[in-house]
Every structure is written in structure tokens, then in C-alpha cells.
Design an enzyme around this catalytic site. Structure first.
Site, PDB file in Angstrom:
ATOM      1  N   SER A  89     148.050  56.697   9.996  1.00  0.00           N
ATOM      2  CA  SER A  89     147.635  57.587   8.915  1.00  0.00           C
ATOM      3  C   SER A  89     148.292  58.949   9.042  1.00  0.00           C
ATOM      4  CB  SER A  89     146.111  57.751   8.952  1.00  0.00           C
ATOM      5  OG  SER A  89     145.683  58.794   8.114  1.00  0.00           O
ATOM      6  N   TYR A 136     138.375  60.107  12.837  1.00  0.00           N
ATOM      7  CA  TYR A 136     139.222  59.099  12.188  1.00  0.00           C
ATOM      8  C   TYR A 136     140.669  59.253  12.641  1.00  0.00           C
ATOM      9  CZ  TYR A 136     142.025  56.896   8.538  1.00  0.00           C
ATOM     10  OH  TYR A 136     142.963  56.148   7.865  1.00  0.00           O
TER      11      TYR A 136
END
Length: 327
Positions: A130, A155
């Protein structure tokens, strides 16, 4: 020969499966169909694949299950490649349910690597990282050569951990792996927790939208078809070890064009035919002000060339939203 796709009922996963089937691949898909967002949307994505069951099989299981996934792989010894997309998504949700991220993202990634490395003819694992791994970096655009040691959300930390584990396994087992840092993916069949979906829903319902950091944010929004094209290009290119004995590479997949949040909202307003009611709010914990992908290496090594800008992609999303929700 077959390709394993985790997160098969997800936004990117289901779209990727269509593209793989279109080029003649057999696909083994897995997903746990969790309720992080509307399960009916996940089931609807899978339903679109029902007429392709001769080349696609779906298995409901959790990737962090240390028995179920290896057993599935053992039953499909012709799997030669894998695209690992399953994960607990969302930066803000990690503030309220942190354990879900360790279980799905870190443990899940380890289980996938272990299952794949034991396949007799396995060649290449591609996995989703990501743009969040860049954390609070201020140098723009973000390059894969930049340091990524200061995540600002759990995350992001779990996604960075997946990159580090992959590098380790590439070293230990000479297992070719490619990590893809996705930049704000949007498009038809997208997730309900993403900006395009949230804004479109609220605008069409005449409800206010939350505009964080008072609108002073920028994102490298990337259309789903461009992402899928990049994933397939990565899958087809088994990485040559940049470091001797470590066949592991990481790439940015972004639009290479950062857009302001207010421009993004403006395009959605135009596509919806009405103006948004805006609640301007402060920056949320774990969020970042700007993302911007340097894709030079992705262009040179993967032939990655994003084509769709938000002024083309967002109206496609709004049209899909209207048709799916019948509004």
C-alpha cells in the site's frame, strides 16, 4: 496451470479474476466474506463469475487459517502463481480494531507464503502492499527507493511487515515475490468505505459528506483497470534478484498524477448532477495529507502505463453506483 487469488470477492480481486479468465487462466479464488463492509456486495461480485465456473473455483476460507489454505493448495498442485490481495483494509478502522490487522495482514501473509512455497511447481507470488507504507514522508513523489520506516497507522505497519517478511522468504527459500504499493484505487464495484462510494452515496441521498483536513488533501487516485493491468504485468514478470539470492521486488502502482480532494469531489458532484453538502473537519489520526506515486521503475520494468484520469473514471463509478443501487 492455475493462479491462486486471495481476496477473490474483493474489489481488486474480483476484477482481476475476470481479466485472468479472459486470457485463459484457471483461477482458484479464496475469501472469508467477512462483514467489514456489506457482504451482499461481495456476493454480487462473485455472482458475476458464476457462468465461468469451468475455469474458476471459489473457496470460502480465512487466509490466516494455518490448516485450510495449505490443504486447498495441496489439492491444487497445478498452482504456479498467486496474487495475494486478501487483507483487513482501512486506515481508520485500524484505530478501533487493531487485532484484526495483525491476524489478517501479518499472520495471513505468512500463511499464504508458507502454503505457496510448498507447492511443487510454484513460480511467483505477487502481493498487495500500500502507499500507506510511506507514512508521513514529505518528499514527492513517493519512490520505492525512499525510506519507509515511520508508518503513521497500524494498517501501514502491517503492510510494511508483509514487505519485510517477503524479503526474508525470498532470501531463505529463493521464492520469487513481487510487492505492489497501490495508490487509492477506485472504480466500479469499489469498496463502500472508500471516498468515491461514500461521497456518491451521500450526494445522491442529499446528506452531508465529511471533508477532512478542511479539504487540503491530495491523492494519487488510480482507476481499477489500470491497477489490474499492472498486477497482471507483475505476475508475468518473475523478479530477478536485485540483491543476490533475494528475488523480491517492490513497485508503485499509481496514476502518477496527484489530485486535490476538492477537485475529486467536484467531478463526483458533476457526475451526480448536484452539489455536495460539505462538513469540513480536521485531519484524522493515521491519515496523511498527500500521496503521489513515482512510477518510473514500474514503467520501465513492468510496462505499466496508467491511462484513466478521474474525469473519466469517476463518472464510470457513479454510473455503476446508480445501476447497482437502482437510484
Amino acid at each position: 496451470m492455475a493462479v491462486l487469488v486471495t481476496g477473490a470477492a474483493g474489489f481488486i480481486g474480483s476484477t482481476l479474476i475476470h481479466a485472468l479468465l479472459d486470457r485463459g487462466e484457471r483461477v482458484v479464488g479464496v475469501d472469508n466474506l467477512n462483514d467489514y463492509y456489506d457482504v451482499n456486495l461481495k456476493k454480487a461480485r462473485l455472482k458475476r463469475l458464476e457462468d465461468r465456473e469451468s475455469d474458476f473455483s471459489f473457496h470460502k476460507l480465512d487466509i490466516s487459517d494455518r490448516e485450510a489454505l495449505p490443504t486447498l493448495c495441496e489439492a491444487n498442485p497445478d498452482i504456479t502463481g498467486a496474487v495475494h490481495l486478501a487483507a483487513q483494509a482501512g486506515v481508520r478502522y485500524s484505530l478501533t480494531n487493531p487485532f484484526a490487522y495483525i491476524e489478517a495482514n501479518s499472520m495471513g501473509h505468512l500463511v499464504v507464503m508458507e502454503a505457496c512455497r510448498r507447492l511443487p511447481n510454484f513460480q511467483h507470488l505477487v502481493y498487495a502492499s500500500s502507499s500507506s507504507v510511506y507514512g508521513g514522508n514529505t518528499k514527492m513523489p513517493f519512490s520505492v527507493e525512499d525510506p519507509v520506516d515511520n508508518p503513521v497507522s497500524l494498517y501501514a505497519a502491517t503492510k510494511r511487515s508483509c514487505e519485510l517478511m517477503s524479503d526474508c522468504y525470498a532470501h531463505l527459500y529463493r521464492m520469487p515475490m513481487t510487492g505492489l504499493r497501490f495508490f487509492t484505487v477506485y472504480g466500479p464495484w469499489g469498496r463502500p468505505d472508500m471516498a468515491a462510494y461514500l461521497f456518491t452515496k451521500a450526494i445522491l441521498e442529499g446528506k452531508p459528506i465529511d471533508v477532512f483536513n478542511n479539504g487540503e488533501m491530495r491523492r494519487d487516485f488510480t482507476y481499477i483497470d489500470d491497477i489490474v493491468s499492472g498486477v497482471i504485468s507483475a505476475l508475468d514478470r518473475v523478479p530477478v534478484a536485485p540483491v543476490p539470492g533475494r528475488p523480491h521486488k517492490v513497485y508503485n502502482l499509481g496514476n502518477n498524477n496527484t489530485e486535490t480532494l476538492m477537485d475529486y469531489i467536484g467531478v463526483i458532484e458533476e457526475a451526480c448532477g448536484r452539489e455536495a453538502i460539505k462538513n469540513f473537519r480536521e485531519m484524522q489520526p493515521g491519515d496523511v495529507k498527500e500521496t503521489y506515486a513515482d512510477i518510473d521503475i514500474s514503467q520501465k520494468e513492468l510496462g505499466f502505463e496508467p491511462k484513466v484520469k478521474i474525469r473519466e473514471g469517476l463518472p464510470r463509478f457513479v454510473q455503476w453506483y446508480r445501476e447497482y443501487h437502482k437510484v
